[in-house]
Design a protein around this motif. Structure first.
Motif, PDB file in Angstrom:
ATOM      1  N   PHE A 167      59.373  17.832 -11.043  1.00  0.00           N
ATOM      2  CA  PHE A 167      59.637  16.496 -11.605  1.00  0.00           C
ATOM      3  C   PHE A 167      59.403  16.534 -13.110  1.00  0.00           C
ATOM      4  O   PHE A 167      58.502  17.215 -13.591  1.00  0.00           O
ATOM      5  CB  PHE A 167      58.728  15.443 -10.972  1.00  0.00           C
ATOM      6  N   ILE A 168      60.197  15.767 -13.830  1.00  0.00           N
ATOM      7  CA  ILE A 168      60.037  15.692 -15.292  1.00  0.00           C
ATOM      8  C   ILE A 168      59.262  14.416 -15.600  1.00  0.00           C
ATOM      9  O   ILE A 168      59.728  13.295 -15.321  1.00  0.00           O
ATOM     10  CB  ILE A 168      61.411  15.663 -16.007  1.00  0.00           C
ATOM     11  N   ASP A 169      58.066  14.585 -16.177  1.00  0.00           N
ATOM     12  CA  ASP A 169      57.246  13.410 -16.539  1.00  0.00           C
ATOM     13  C   ASP A 169      57.946  12.602 -17.611  1.00  0.00           C
ATOM     14  O   ASP A 169      58.477  13.147 -18.570  1.00  0.00           O
ATOM     15  CB  ASP A 169      55.881  13.870 -17.081  1.00  0.00           C
ATOM     16  N   GLY A 170      57.916  11.278 -17.447  1.00  0.00           N
ATOM     17  CA  GLY A 170      58.458  10.408 -18.496  1.00  0.00           C
ATOM     18  C   GLY A 170      59.973  10.390 -18.574  1.00  0.00           C
ATOM     19  O   GLY A 170      60.546   9.866 -19.524  1.00  0.00           O
ATOM     20  N   PHE A 180      75.127  24.834 -13.505  1.00  0.00           N
ATOM     21  CA  PHE A 180      74.082  24.244 -14.345  1.00  0.00           C
ATOM     22  C   PHE A 180      73.168  23.368 -13.508  1.00  0.00           C
ATOM     23  O   PHE A 180      73.530  22.882 -12.424  1.00  0.00           O
ATOM     24  CB  PHE A 180      74.681  23.444 -15.518  1.00  0.00           C
ATOM     25  N   TYR A 181      71.946  23.188 -14.037  1.00  0.00           N
ATOM     26  CA  TYR A 181      70.986  22.282 -13.432  1.00  0.00           C
ATOM     27  C   TYR A 181      71.136  20.924 -14.095  1.00  0.00           C
ATOM     28  O   TYR A 181      71.410  20.817 -15.288  1.00  0.00           O
ATOM     29  CB  TYR A 181      69.546  22.758 -13.648  1.00  0.00           C
ATOM     30  N   PRO A 238      64.023  24.417 -14.483  1.00  0.00           N
ATOM     31  CA  PRO A 238      63.185  24.159 -13.315  1.00  0.00           C
ATOM     32  C   PRO A 238      62.833  25.429 -12.522  1.00  0.00           C
ATOM     33  O   PRO A 238      62.093  25.385 -11.565  1.00  0.00           O
ATOM     34  CB  PRO A 238      64.084  23.250 -12.460  1.00  0.00           C
ATOM     35  N   LYS A 239      63.413  26.571 -12.959  1.00  0.00           N
ATOM     36  CA  LYS A 239      63.190  27.802 -12.185  1.00  0.00           C
ATOM     37  C   LYS A 239      61.779  28.328 -12.412  1.00  0.00           C
ATOM     38  O   LYS A 239      61.265  28.299 -13.537  1.00  0.00           O
ATOM     39  CB  LYS A 239      64.166  28.898 -12.641  1.00  0.00           C
ATOM     40  N   ILE A 240      61.231  28.856 -11.391  1.00  0.00           N
ATOM     41  CA  ILE A 240      59.932  29.547 -11.515  1.00  0.00           C
ATOM     42  C   ILE A 240      60.232  30.901 -12.157  1.00  0.00           C
ATOM     43  O   ILE A 240      61.279  31.491 -11.910  1.00  0.00           O
ATOM     44  CB  ILE A 240      59.287  29.717 -10.131  1.00  0.00           C
ATOM     45  N   LYS A 241      59.302  31.368 -12.958  1.00  0.00           N
ATOM     46  CA  LYS A 241      59.517  32.641 -13.671  1.00  0.00           C
ATOM     47  C   LYS A 241      59.696  33.772 -12.662  1.00  0.00           C
ATOM     48  O   LYS A 241      59.074  33.791 -11.601  1.00  0.00           O
ATOM     49  CB  LYS A 241      58.333  32.959 -14.582  1.00  0.00           C
ATOM     50  N   GLN A 242      60.574  34.698 -13.026  1.00  0.00           N
ATOM     51  CA  GLN A 242      60.859  35.855 -12.184  1.00  0.00           C
ATOM     52  C   GLN A 242      60.091  37.067 -12.690  1.00  0.00           C
ATOM     53  O   GLN A 242      59.873  37.222 -13.892  1.00  0.00           O
ATOM     54  CB  GLN A 242      62.360  36.173 -12.250  1.00  0.00           C
ATOM     55  N   VAL A 243      59.701  37.925 -11.771  1.00  0.00           N
ATOM     56  CA  VAL A 243      59.041  39.173 -12.175  1.00  0.00           C
ATOM     57  C   VAL A 243      60.136  40.161 -12.533  1.00  0.00           C
ATOM     58  O   VAL A 243      60.664  40.876 -11.690  1.00  0.00           O
ATOM     59  CB  VAL A 243      58.149  39.738 -11.049  1.00  0.00           C
ATOM     60  N   ASP A 244      60.541  40.170 -13.785  1.00  0.00           N
ATOM     61  CA  ASP A 244      61.548  41.122 -14.247  1.00  0.00           C
ATOM     62  C   ASP A 244      61.029  41.766 -15.537  1.00  0.00           C
ATOM     63  O   ASP A 244      59.904  41.504 -15.958  1.00  0.00           O
ATOM     64  CB  ASP A 244      62.907  40.429 -14.446  1.00  0.00           C
ATOM     65  N   SER A 245      61.858  42.587 -16.144  1.00  0.00           N
ATOM     66  CA  SER A 245      61.394  43.362 -17.304  1.00  0.00           C
ATOM     67  C   SER A 245      61.124  42.464 -18.516  1.00  0.00           C
ATOM     68  O   SER A 245      60.503  42.897 -19.478  1.00  0.00           O
ATOM     69  CB  SER A 245      62.415  44.442 -17.659  1.00  0.00           C
ATOM     70  N   ASN A 246      61.568  41.192 -18.474  1.00  0.00           N
ATOM     71  CA  ASN A 246      61.321  40.286 -19.596  1.00  0.00           C
ATOM     72  C   ASN A 246      59.999  39.529 -19.459  1.00  0.00           C
ATOM     73  O   ASN A 246      59.587  38.835 -20.374  1.00  0.00           O
ATOM     74  CB  ASN A 246      62.454  39.242 -19.707  1.00  0.00           C
TER      75      ASN A 246
END
Lengths: 482, 65
Positions: A179-182, A202-203, A387-395
């Motif tokens: 959810f986006i506050d505000g 797109f989101y 909104p994506k959770i961070k991925q475990v990738d090389s970045n």
């Protein structure tokens, strides 16, 4: 004498029919299970050669080196199967972070369903962080967390999630609400007047408002195929609505752009949250204009800004690494991202640069450029959200990104002397199949054949254990339908 | 001995001719069902060698008569 002739005749014909029966048996696979192995000693009918040629070295002593990413091979089967378990014997002496593979699932979007073979980031963290494992699901927790922040089990973690900014995932769909506050809905219609070529997704975010998108599209008919347009709406990973347009009728030897057509996605009464809209088209379709009342629009991973825009747009991204490419010689340019420059000096070549943490503005000199990265892209700062959770990738930088938890569906590769053996289960029931073949991709992000670094993955063997419907079950299905 | 060889060669001719016909028909119906395992070029070569042997033996039989 006649008896001898009959004996010889009978014997030879029995051998021939035996061979025929065996060939049909190997093609039908009555048990529903079969194993194919490519040991790179000679050409293989079922696990075919790795390509393209400029990303592999010739086979030598029963092994083959992959020197560029990605690599493709065809899995040729005489009949359909539902599951494929691949076992790869390989060396990764160059310590490349991630190796994945998967089948082609969507030919229009050129989408592969990649699964992990090796993730060195998780392998290394597993040696120093706390590890909880249930089957192929693992949870890694940073060691110096307080007792109240440490979870006793994976179930406990999934049911009582911490701040999602502290979580990274790999090969796992974490069920969480964003959810986006505000956030306040706007009733003002706005227009994105930049041409976007090809497929995109797109989101967007909805709260107490109707979902309202109107796409104005053009078919440039550069290729002779029929160009259908499908617009999909997803919520929580599920497809909830779909709209489509048929081809404009100009196909085959006829050329020329179509007239503008519109395709709309409208929906009322939707719950608050993140929605994903996907335009499923080929590269012949150009979206000239998007009208919407939504205030958040963040393009996922890739954006092809087409030519003949009134103004060249600036683009905002949260990607940690930016890739840029153009197929138009007139679009070669220097791209500015903060204090960094990215020189596009050649067409059809991918140029990359690392970006600073947080949001970056990409200033373009010219359009007709393909931008891609591991984050999202927007045409204004206000529209950008991820909104994506961070991925475990090389970045991923575990410390800079403040990651304390990693959840993943992952099996560690097994050491076998100087080799490693990794297994991956692929669902090929719904994979795209053409001329008896499934296309399989091996992805090694960061491995490039055109750099001066002598890095590679060396493969000794690829084994495919296939499972499908047995002949007996197939016959039962057919008779029960009647 | 020669007679046995002649008989064997003749029967092999029938079987190999049948094999080539059957394998080609199988390939027409189901692509690569045979070629995945058997190189038809070798079957053809074997057939040609056998035909040459059969012709040689037949001509020698006729000479002896």
């Amino acid at each position: 004498m006649k008896k001898n002739i009959w004996k010889i005749r009978f014997f030879l014909w029995v051998i021939l029919f035996g061979i025929m029966f065996w060939l049909f048996w190997m093609a039908i696979v009555p048990s529903g299970k079969i194993i194919y192995i490519n040991d790179f000693e000679k050409e293989n009918e079922f696990i075919q050669k790795l390509s393209p040629q400029d990303r592999v070295e010739p086979t030598s002593n029963g092994t083959q080196k992959i020197i560029g990413d990605p690599i493709y091979f065809s899995l040729r089967t005489p009949r359909r199967f539902e599951k494929a378990k691949f076992t790869i014997k390989y060396k990764n002496k160059s310590n490349l972070s991630i190796i994945e593979m998967g089948p082609l699932v969507d030919k229009t979007l050129w989408q592969y369903d990649l699964r992990p073979l090796e993730n060195k980031i998780i392998d290394q963290l597993s040696m120093v962080w706390d590890v909880k494992r249930e089957g192929d699901l693992i949870l890694l927790q940073r060691n110096n967390l307080s007792a109240s922040s440490t979870y006793s089990s994976i179930d406990d973690f999934v049911n009582n999630l911490p701040d999602t900014e502290r979580i990274a995932v790999y090969n796992y769909n974490l069920d969480y609400e964003y959810f986006i506050d505000g956030y306040e809905a706007s009733e003002v219609e706005k227009s994105i007047d930049y041409s976007i070529r090809g497929p995109f997704s797109f989101y967007t975010y909805i709260k107490n408002e109707d979902l309202n998108f109107d796409f104005s599209i053009l078919d440039i008919n550069e290729n002779k195929d029929k160009d259908s347009v499908v617009l999909n709406l997803y919520y929580d990973g599920e497809l909830i609505d779909s709209v489509s347009l048929e081809d404009d009728g100009i196909s085959g030897e006829e050329q020329g752009e179509s007239e503008f057509r519109n395709i709309r996605m409208q929906s009322a009464g939707l719950p608050e949250g993140v929605y994903k809209i996907e335009l499923k088209v080929n590269d012949d379709i150009v979206t000239k204009n998007i009208k919407t009342t939504q205030s958040k629009i963040a393009f996922v991973n890739k954006l092809w800004i087409y030519k003949e825009n009134e103004n060249v747009p600036s683009v905002f991204t949260d990607s940690k690494k930016l890739n840029a490419q153009t197929v138009n010689p007139a679009s070669l340019q220097k791209i500015k991202i903060g204090d960094k420059d990215l020189d596009l000096e050649e067409t059809y070549k991918l140029f990359s640069t690392d970006l600073d943490f947080g949001m970056n503005e990409i200033v373009l000199e010219k359009d007709d450029i393909i931008l891609s990265g591991n984050g999202v892209f927007s045409f204004s700062e206000e529209e950008l959200f991820n909104p994506k959770i961070k991925q475990v990738d090389s970045n991923l930088d575990i410390d800079k990104d403040n990651i304390d938890y990693i959840i993943s569906r992952y099996e560690y590769p097994i050491e076998d002397g100087e080799w490693k053996i990794a297994e991956v289960n692929l669902d090929i029931a719904n994979a795209y199949r053409e001329f008896y073949k499934n296309s399989i991709l091996i992805s090694v992000p960061g491995l490039r054949s055109d750099d001066d670094i002598d890095d590679y993955i060396e493969i000794d063997e690829i084994k495919a254990k296939l499972e499908g419907t047995s002949l007996w079950n197939k016959m039962k299905k057919v008779t029960s339908k009647k | 001995m020669k007679k046995n060889l002649y008989i064997l060669s003749q029967e092999l001719f029938y079987v190999l001719t049948g094999a080539i016909g059957i394998f080609f028909a199988m390939e027409l119906v189901w692509e690569r069902i045979v070629l995945a395992y058997i190189n038809l070029s070798w079957v053809l070569i074997l057939w040609v060698i056998n035909v040459m042997l059969l012709l040689l033996l037949t001509s020698k039989n006729n000479e002896n008569r």
